[in-house]
Motif scaffolding. Structure first.
Motif, mmCIF file in Angstrom:
data_model
loop_
_atom_site.group_PDB
_atom_site.id
_atom_site.type_symbol
_atom_site.label_atom_id
_atom_site.label_comp_id
_atom_site.label_asym_id
_atom_site.label_seq_id
_atom_site.Cartn_x
_atom_site.Cartn_y
_atom_site.Cartn_z
ATOM 1 N N ILE A 114 7.724 -11.395 26.361
ATOM 2 C CA ILE A 114 8.468 -10.695 25.319
ATOM 3 C C ILE A 114 8.564 -11.539 24.059
ATOM 4 O O ILE A 114 8.313 -11.067 22.940
ATOM 5 N N ILE A 115 8.915 -12.823 24.237
ATOM 6 C CA ILE A 115 9.038 -13.703 23.075
ATOM 7 C C ILE A 115 7.681 -13.938 22.424
ATOM 8 O O ILE A 115 7.539 -13.903 21.191
ATOM 9 N N GLY A 116 6.668 -14.153 23.252
ATOM 10 C CA GLY A 116 5.335 -14.429 22.716
ATOM 11 C C GLY A 116 4.735 -13.263 21.974
ATOM 12 O O GLY A 116 3.910 -13.443 21.077
ATOM 13 N N ALA A 117 5.147 -12.044 22.329
ATOM 14 C CA ALA A 117 4.610 -10.859 21.663
ATOM 15 C C ALA A 117 5.365 -10.511 20.393
ATOM 16 O O ALA A 117 4.977 -9.601 19.667
ATOM 17 N N THR A 118 6.432 -11.227 20.100
ATOM 18 C CA THR A 118 7.291 -10.860 18.980
ATOM 19 C C THR A 118 6.805 -11.426 17.655
ATOM 20 O O THR A 118 6.584 -10.696 16.689
ATOM 21 N N ILE A 119 6.642 -12.741 17.572
ATOM 22 C CA ILE A 119 6.232 -13.377 16.323
ATOM 23 C C ILE A 119 4.708 -13.385 16.262
ATOM 24 O O ILE A 119 4.054 -14.012 17.087
ATOM 25 N N MET A 120 4.147 -12.683 15.296
ATOM 26 C CA MET A 120 2.692 -12.575 15.189
ATOM 27 C C MET A 120 2.233 -13.003 13.793
ATOM 28 O O MET A 120 2.915 -12.707 12.801
ATOM 29 N N PRO A 121 1.085 -13.687 13.710
ATOM 30 C CA PRO A 121 0.630 -14.227 12.418
ATOM 31 C C PRO A 121 0.508 -13.188 11.323
ATOM 32 O O PRO A 121 0.865 -13.451 10.163
ATOM 33 N N HIS A 122 0.018 -11.989 11.651
ATOM 34 C CA HIS A 122 -0.247 -11.030 10.577
ATOM 35 C C HIS A 122 1.033 -10.593 9.874
ATOM 36 O O HIS A 122 1.020 -10.291 8.681
ATOM 37 N N ASN A 123 2.162 -10.584 10.592
ATOM 38 C CA ASN A 123 3.420 -10.213 9.952
ATOM 39 C C ASN A 123 3.868 -11.241 8.922
ATOM 40 O O ASN A 123 4.464 -10.894 7.898
ATOM 41 N N ILE A 124 3.590 -12.512 9.198
ATOM 42 C CA ILE A 124 3.970 -13.579 8.270
ATOM 43 C C ILE A 124 3.132 -13.476 6.996
ATOM 44 O O ILE A 124 3.661 -13.508 5.868
ATOM 45 N N TYR A 125 1.817 -13.356 7.146
ATOM 46 C CA TYR A 125 0.941 -13.217 5.976
ATOM 47 C C TYR A 125 1.296 -11.964 5.187
ATOM 48 O O TYR A 125 1.362 -11.979 3.952
ATOM 49 N N LEU A 126 1.527 -10.872 5.887
ATOM 50 C CA LEU A 126 1.809 -9.607 5.229
ATOM 51 C C LEU A 126 3.093 -9.679 4.407
ATOM 52 O O LEU A 126 3.125 -9.241 3.248
ATOM 53 N N HIS A 127 4.137 -10.243 4.976
ATOM 54 C CA HIS A 127 5.426 -10.264 4.280
ATOM 55 C C HIS A 127 5.396 -11.178 3.058
ATOM 56 O O HIS A 127 6.020 -10.880 2.032
ATOM 57 N N SER A 128 4.669 -12.293 3.162
ATOM 58 C CA SER A 128 4.591 -13.206 2.010
ATOM 59 C C SER A 128 3.907 -12.546 0.824
ATOM 60 O O SER A 128 4.160 -12.906 -0.333
ATOM 61 N N SER A 129 3.042 -11.557 1.085
ATOM 62 C CA SER A 129 2.378 -10.832 0.010
ATOM 63 C C SER A 129 3.197 -9.633 -0.455
ATOM 64 O O SER A 129 3.372 -9.416 -1.655
ATOM 65 N N LEU A 130 3.717 -8.833 0.480
ATOM 66 C CA LEU A 130 4.484 -7.650 0.103
ATOM 67 C C LEU A 130 5.753 -8.002 -0.663
ATOM 68 O O LEU A 130 6.261 -7.184 -1.442
ATOM 69 N N ALA A 131 6.269 -9.215 -0.456
ATOM 70 C CA ALA A 131 7.450 -9.652 -1.207
ATOM 71 C C ALA A 131 7.170 -9.720 -2.704
ATOM 72 O O ALA A 131 8.104 -9.749 -3.516
ATOM 73 N N GLN A 132 5.892 -9.727 -3.078
ATOM 74 C CA GLN A 132 5.503 -9.789 -4.488
ATOM 75 C C GLN A 132 5.247 -8.407 -5.085
ATOM 76 O O GLN A 132 4.794 -8.287 -6.223
ATOM 77 N N SER A 133 5.529 -7.351 -4.326
ATOM 78 C CA SER A 133 5.220 -6.000 -4.801
ATOM 79 C C SER A 133 6.231 -5.486 -5.823
ATOM 80 O O SER A 133 5.975 -4.493 -6.500
ATOM 81 N N ARG A 134 7.389 -6.154 -5.939
ATOM 82 C CA ARG A 134 8.410 -5.707 -6.887
ATOM 83 C C ARG A 134 8.235 -6.402 -8.240
ATOM 84 O O ARG A 134 7.927 -7.586 -8.308
ATOM 85 N N ARG A 135 8.458 -5.631 -9.327
ATOM 86 C CA ARG A 135 8.269 -6.143 -10.676
ATOM 87 C C ARG A 135 9.629 -6.471 -11.288
ATOM 88 O O ARG A 135 10.482 -5.608 -11.444
ATOM 89 N N TYR A 136 9.819 -7.737 -11.636
ATOM 90 C CA TYR A 136 11.064 -8.188 -12.252
ATOM 91 C C TYR A 136 10.764 -9.447 -13.063
ATOM 92 O O TYR A 136 9.633 -9.956 -13.056
#
Length: 441
Positions: free
Chosen positions: A218-240
């Motif tokens: 359960i723990i091993g299936a939770t944290i996955m590399p693609h979520n980390i890469y994805l979030h670091s990029s999507l966090a830049q989708s807002r314009r300010y």
């Protein structure tokens, strides 16, 4: 150093959504403006690997492993917060930030490792979608696999809507899946006192080998590399205004709210799955090891009594189909982030999607023709996909903790010492647990 063009992550999405200034609107309006990336990330916490481990955990130990699910999501919140900080403050995704710090050869090695991880992620979506098509329509698995190529058209269609509409579509899908499992669990009449007790960690989990192994899964299936890469990029989708410290602080604040709220939703859905397995299938003579076990069990009055219903089983398969299809969007975006960040190669997302899907299908089809196209074979692939993700994990989390602790990169937003230490300790624990899980399979 990378050129300026490379520093813009996912050019089609970067800074594409306007948000209010710090002096405008209410908390709720600002939250809604920043809300969305968390939903795309949360989908990764509801993939078929999580489904299998949650259902199996419930059928074997009823509600006892709810505490493991809760602990896993708390760790996920911590790690996703670091990914958000990197994107908002440094204006780079994780792949870009790592690439400027390492030699060219290392970049290529990290790209290969993470490409394998992205394909492993995509494999779980293919497996989930093809099995769902078989359960719903009796479609042979090989045809279901080949039909997943068509989700390239779905990605193209969604991308024409813009990232804001994609976020809404994914959020709607999450809500539908949540409602489906909520209905199933409500009709099952679970023991709420047992659920509350299950949220309290039990020392027996650490001393009983079978419980420990399933908890590691359960723990091993939770944290996955693609979520980390994805979030670091999507966090830049807002314009300010990036030069306004108050605006940056607000962006961090609401991005964290967005992430945590949607991760709570992911926890609830996985908890509903575990509760469903624990309520309907605990002490029924055999543990759940496959999606078909659940699908057939929900229709079998000998197992679930008067609750048996074709509608319940159909809703279950429909939810599996939704999550399998929606995950194709996030795996496409994650793969593009990795390729752009490490290699500075830009492809239209439909081309990237087509390449990823064809490469993913090759081992699936080869194994299928050699071993046979059976649901058991495909679900075993999910386990091996989790192993690939586990191998890639330390190459993702250790650099992220180091980068967000770097004064030159993060300035006043760098991690305090306790966050850095906690990040390294948690990463090491996750890595050790994943190694333990791999050797226990």
């Amino acid at each position: 150093m990378m050129n300026e063009q490379k520093k813009k992550s996912l050019d089609e999405i970067n800074e594409s959504v306007d948000v209010p200034s710090v002096y405008e609107t209410s908390f709720v309006q600002k939250f809604l403006a920043y809300s969305g990336p968390g939903a795309l990330v949360a989908v990764g916490y509801m993939d078929p690997g999580n489904w299998l481990t949650s259902l199996s955990g419930g059928s074997q130990y009823r509600y006892k492993l709810l505490s493991v699910l809760l602990l896993s999501i708390l760790v996920a919140m911590f790690m996703q917060t670091l990914a958000i900080k990197l994107g908002v403050v440094a204006r780079q995704d994780l792949a870009q930030a790592i690439a400027v710090k390492v030699p060219k050869l290392v970049r290529y090695v990290l790209w290969i490792i993470n490409e394998i991880a992205m394909m492993a992620t995509d494999m779980t979506g293919v497996v989930g979608t093809s099995i769902a098509l078989r359960l719903l329509f009796g479609l042979p698995l090989v045809y279901g696999i080949l039909l997943t190529i068509l989700d390239v058209l779905m990605v193209l269609l969604f991308l024409r809507f813009g990232i804001r509409r994609i976020e809404f579509i994914v959020l709607t899908a999450i809500m539908i899946v949540g409602v489906i499992f909520g209905i199933d669990v409500f009709r099952a009449h679970p023991a709420f006192a047992g659920i509350l007790n299950g949220l309290i960690p039990s020392p027996q989990i650490l001393t009983t080998h079978r419980e420990l192994i399933l908890s590691l899964g359960i723990i091993g299936a939770t944290i996955m590399p693609h979520n980390i890469y994805l979030h670091s990029s999507l966090a830049q989708s807002r314009r300010y205004d990036h030069n306004n410290p108050k605006q940056v602080n607000e962006a961090l604040r609401f991005a964290k709210w967005d992430s945590n709220v949607h991760l709570v939703a992911a926890f609830l859905i996985n908890a509903l799955l575990l509760i469903l397995g624990g309520t309907l299938f605990f002490n029924k003579g055999n543990q759940l090891t496959a999606f078909r076990d659940v699908y057939e069990g929900l229709k079998n009055s000998a197992i679930v009594g008067s609750l048996a219903s074709p509608l319940m089983s159909t809703l279950f398969a429909f939810a599996l189909l939704i999550t399998g299809m929606i995950s194709s969007i996030t795996s496409t975006l994650s793969g593009q982030i990795v390729m752009e960040g490490y290699l500075n190669i830009r492809l239209p997302l439909w081309e990237r999607r087509l390449i990823t899907r064809f490469v993913t299908l090759i081992p699936i089809l080869v194994i299928g023709f050699i071993v046979g196209f059976s649901e058991q074979t495909f679900e075993a692939m999910i386990v091996f996909a989790q192993i690939a993700l586990s191998i890639a994990l330390p190459f993702t989390l250790y650099p992220m903790v180091a980068l967000t602790s770097n004064r030159n990169l993060m300035g006043s937003h760098r991690n305090p010492a306790w966050i850095t230490i906690s990040g390294y300790v948690l990463t090491t624990i996750i890595m050790v647990l994943n190694v333990e899980f791999m050797f226990s399979i």
